[in-house]
Design a protein around this motif. Structure first.
Motif, PDB file in Angstrom:
ATOM      1  N   LYS A   5       0.833  -1.209   0.000  1.00  0.00           N
ATOM      2  CA  LYS A   5       0.000   0.000   0.000  1.00  0.00           C
ATOM      3  C   LYS A   5       0.864   1.255   0.000  1.00  0.00           C
ATOM      4  O   LYS A   5       2.045   1.224   0.339  1.00  0.00           O
ATOM      5  N   HIS A   6       0.247   2.352  -0.357  1.00  0.00           N
ATOM      6  CA  HIS A   6       0.906   3.657  -0.281  1.00  0.00           C
ATOM      7  C   HIS A   6       1.136   3.977   1.186  1.00  0.00           C
ATOM      8  O   HIS A   6       0.244   3.816   2.015  1.00  0.00           O
ATOM      9  N   GLN A   7       2.329   4.441   1.527  1.00  0.00           N
ATOM     10  CA  GLN A   7       2.638   4.663   2.939  1.00  0.00           C
ATOM     11  C   GLN A   7       1.847   5.805   3.569  1.00  0.00           C
ATOM     12  O   GLN A   7       1.732   5.869   4.787  1.00  0.00           O
ATOM     13  N   LEU A   8       1.267   6.677   2.793  1.00  0.00           N
ATOM     14  CA  LEU A   8       0.486   7.788   3.344  1.00  0.00           C
ATOM     15  C   LEU A   8      -1.025   7.535   3.273  1.00  0.00           C
ATOM     16  O   LEU A   8      -1.812   8.401   3.643  1.00  0.00           O
ATOM     17  N   LEU A  23      -1.846  21.174  -8.070  1.00  0.00           N
ATOM     18  CA  LEU A  23      -1.775  19.763  -7.686  1.00  0.00           C
ATOM     19  C   LEU A  23      -0.572  19.126  -8.372  1.00  0.00           C
ATOM     20  O   LEU A  23      -0.456  19.165  -9.597  1.00  0.00           O
ATOM     21  N   PHE A  24       0.307  18.545  -7.578  1.00  0.00           N
ATOM     22  CA  PHE A  24       1.506  17.892  -8.085  1.00  0.00           C
ATOM     23  C   PHE A  24       1.319  16.385  -7.983  1.00  0.00           C
ATOM     24  O   PHE A  24       1.068  15.859  -6.901  1.00  0.00           O
ATOM     25  N   LEU A  25       1.436  15.702  -9.130  1.00  0.00           N
ATOM     26  CA  LEU A  25       1.246  14.262  -9.174  1.00  0.00           C
ATOM     27  C   LEU A  25       2.573  13.541  -9.307  1.00  0.00           C
ATOM     28  O   LEU A  25       3.360  13.820 -10.211  1.00  0.00           O
ATOM     29  N   GLY A  26       2.795  12.619  -8.390  1.00  0.00           N
ATOM     30  CA  GLY A  26       3.968  11.759  -8.439  1.00  0.00           C
ATOM     31  C   GLY A  26       3.541  10.348  -8.778  1.00  0.00           C
ATOM     32  O   GLY A  26       2.464  10.114  -9.326  1.00  0.00           O
ATOM     33  N   THR A  27       4.388   9.381  -8.423  1.00  0.00           N
ATOM     34  CA  THR A  27       4.098   7.993  -8.766  1.00  0.00           C
ATOM     35  C   THR A  27       3.634   7.199  -7.550  1.00  0.00           C
ATOM     36  O   THR A  27       2.461   6.882  -7.434  1.00  0.00           O
ATOM     37  N   PHE A  28       4.530   6.907  -6.571  1.00  0.00           N
ATOM     38  CA  PHE A  28       4.157   5.999  -5.499  1.00  0.00           C
ATOM     39  C   PHE A  28       5.191   6.048  -4.380  1.00  0.00           C
ATOM     40  O   PHE A  28       6.389   6.079  -4.637  1.00  0.00           O
ATOM     41  N   ASN A  29       4.715   6.045  -3.134  1.00  0.00           N
ATOM     42  CA  ASN A  29       5.550   5.931  -1.932  1.00  0.00           C
ATOM     43  C   ASN A  29       5.119   4.665  -1.205  1.00  0.00           C
ATOM     44  O   ASN A  29       4.092   4.658  -0.528  1.00  0.00           O
ATOM     45  N   PRO A  30       5.865   3.570  -1.307  1.00  0.00           N
ATOM     46  CA  PRO A  30       5.419   2.320  -0.703  1.00  0.00           C
ATOM     47  C   PRO A  30       5.559   2.277   0.811  1.00  0.00           C
ATOM     48  O   PRO A  30       6.503   2.826   1.373  1.00  0.00           O
ATOM     49  N   GLU A  31       4.590   1.634   1.461  1.00  0.00           N
ATOM     50  CA  GLU A  31       4.740   1.362   2.884  1.00  0.00           C
ATOM     51  C   GLU A  31       5.913   0.385   3.023  1.00  0.00           C
ATOM     52  O   GLU A  31       6.223  -0.351   2.114  1.00  0.00           O
ATOM     53  N   GLY A  32       6.540   0.404   4.155  1.00  0.00           N
ATOM     54  CA  GLY A  32       7.630  -0.533   4.389  1.00  0.00           C
ATOM     55  C   GLY A  32       8.968  -0.072   3.860  1.00  0.00           C
ATOM     56  O   GLY A  32       9.978  -0.737   4.051  1.00  0.00           O
ATOM     57  N   GLY A  33       9.013   1.059   3.184  1.00  0.00           N
ATOM     58  CA  GLY A  33      10.264   1.598   2.685  1.00  0.00           C
ATOM     59  C   GLY A  33      10.702   2.775   3.545  1.00  0.00           C
ATOM     60  O   GLY A  33      10.256   2.937   4.684  1.00  0.00           O
ATOM     61  N   GLU A  34      11.540   3.606   3.010  1.00  0.00           N
ATOM     62  CA  GLU A  34      12.013   4.804   3.710  1.00  0.00           C
ATOM     63  C   GLU A  34      10.818   5.684   4.048  1.00  0.00           C
ATOM     64  O   GLU A  34      10.017   6.035   3.188  1.00  0.00           O
ATOM     65  N   MET A  81      -0.143   8.930  -8.402  1.00  0.00           N
ATOM     66  CA  MET A  81      -1.017   8.230  -9.346  1.00  0.00           C
ATOM     67  C   MET A  81      -1.343   6.817  -8.875  1.00  0.00           C
ATOM     68  O   MET A  81      -2.422   6.314  -9.142  1.00  0.00           O
ATOM     69  N   ILE A  82      -0.420   6.184  -8.175  1.00  0.00           N
ATOM     70  CA  ILE A  82      -0.603   4.791  -7.788  1.00  0.00           C
ATOM     71  C   ILE A  82      -0.980   4.701  -6.317  1.00  0.00           C
ATOM     72  O   ILE A  82      -0.349   5.316  -5.464  1.00  0.00           O
ATOM     73  N   ASP A  83      -2.019   3.912  -6.038  1.00  0.00           N
ATOM     74  CA  ASP A  83      -2.498   3.696  -4.677  1.00  0.00           C
ATOM     75  C   ASP A  83      -1.845   2.464  -4.051  1.00  0.00           C
ATOM     76  O   ASP A  83      -1.384   2.505  -2.917  1.00  0.00           O
ATOM     77  N   THR A  84      -1.819   1.367  -4.768  1.00  0.00           N
ATOM     78  CA  THR A  84      -1.185   0.137  -4.292  1.00  0.00           C
ATOM     79  C   THR A  84      -0.514  -0.566  -5.460  1.00  0.00           C
ATOM     80  O   THR A  84      -0.853  -0.328  -6.626  1.00  0.00           O
ATOM     81  N   VAL A  85       0.445  -1.423  -5.119  1.00  0.00           N
ATOM     82  CA  VAL A  85       1.061  -2.284  -6.125  1.00  0.00           C
ATOM     83  C   VAL A  85       1.035  -3.713  -5.614  1.00  0.00           C
ATOM     84  O   VAL A  85       1.072  -3.958  -4.407  1.00  0.00           O
ATOM     85  N   ASN A  86       0.930  -4.634  -6.533  1.00  0.00           N
ATOM     86  CA  ASN A  86       1.034  -6.058  -6.229  1.00  0.00           C
ATOM     87  C   ASN A  86       2.340  -6.526  -6.854  1.00  0.00           C
ATOM     88  O   ASN A  86       2.546  -6.384  -8.065  1.00  0.00           O
ATOM     89  N   VAL A  87       3.213  -7.051  -5.995  1.00  0.00           N
ATOM     90  CA  VAL A  87       4.591  -7.345  -6.392  1.00  0.00           C
ATOM     91  C   VAL A  87       4.890  -8.825  -6.186  1.00  0.00           C
ATOM     92  O   VAL A  87       4.539  -9.378  -5.136  1.00  0.00           O
ATOM     93  N   PRO A  88       5.558  -9.464  -7.139  1.00  0.00           N
ATOM     94  CA  PRO A  88       6.002 -10.835  -6.896  1.00  0.00           C
ATOM     95  C   PRO A  88       6.918 -10.863  -5.664  1.00  0.00           C
ATOM     96  O   PRO A  88       7.742  -9.967  -5.480  1.00  0.00           O
ATOM     97  N   GLU A  89       6.750 -11.865  -4.819  1.00  0.00           N
ATOM     98  CA  GLU A  89       7.514 -11.969  -3.566  1.00  0.00           C
ATOM     99  C   GLU A  89       9.011 -11.774  -3.789  1.00  0.00           C
ATOM    100  O   GLU A  89       9.675 -11.085  -3.012  1.00  0.00           O
TER     101      GLU A  89
END
Length: 187
Positions: A5-8, A23-34, A81-89
């Motif tokens: 999920k997005h960390q915010l 409005l400034f649009l970026g890509t994605f800030n993942p939870e579990g990262g920095e 732009m991205i809310d969540t990502v599904n990533v191969p383990e």
């Protein structure tokens, strides 16, 4: 596949509820990262130094009350732009690592769920809003291009990432600032 999920996403400001002019649009800030306090919060990113130059505001991310007061005063908001990502383990470490490289999330093996409808709703409820994209030109994924095409009137900015390309022999910050000054006008 593991959903990231997005960390915010749980923050009250994930979808801005104040009047927005820029409005400034970026890509994605993942939870579990920095961890970041707000969008573009990593030290190597020059987003906030650029906006400090353009607005003469302080935008100190560590002072939450003052930071949001300045955002609201200037009518500024950010969304990804991205809310969540599904990533191969086996690729999870690349998405959750430091730096949030767009290449790790905009590719053929990561599935993306977008914020497009929330972004469109925000744009629709703020007449005269200017919408800026801060991602680079490297994304070639057709799905990504199709999704961002749903956001009308995007004004592309030179990426505020210090990893972004600039002409050889050019000061990166000055190059970014010149581009942003030519495209963003604060009243």
């Amino acid at each position: 596949m593991k959903q990231v999920k997005h960390q915010l996403a749980t923050k009250e400001y994930y979808i801005p509820d104040w009047p927005v002019k820029h409005l400034f649009l970026g890509t994605f800030n993942p939870e579990g990262g920095e961890k970041v306090n707000y969008y573009y919060g990593r030290a190597r990113n020059k987003f906030w130094p650029l906006l400090r130059e353009l607005t003469e505001a302080k935008f100190q991310l560590n002072n939450t009350q003052e930071f949001f007061a300045e955002l609201k005063h200037h009518g500024i908001a950010c969304m990804d732009m991205i809310d969540t990502v599904n990533v191969p383990e086996e690729r999870l470490g690349k998405v959750l690592g430091k730096g949030y490289s767009d290449a790790t999330i905009i590719n053929g093996y990561t599935e993306r769920e977008y914020n497009t409808k929330a972004i469109q709703k925000l744009i629709g409820s703020n007449p005269g809003i200017k919408v800026y994209s801060t991602w680079g030109k490297g994304q070639q994924l057709m799905e990504w291009k199709g999704e961002i095409a749903k956001v009308e009137g995007l004004i592309p900015l030179v990426s505020p990432s210090m990893a972004a390309w600039v002409p050889k022999g050019t000061d990166k910050f000055e190059f970014m600032l010149a581009d942003w000054e030519s495209k963003i006008k604060f009243e």
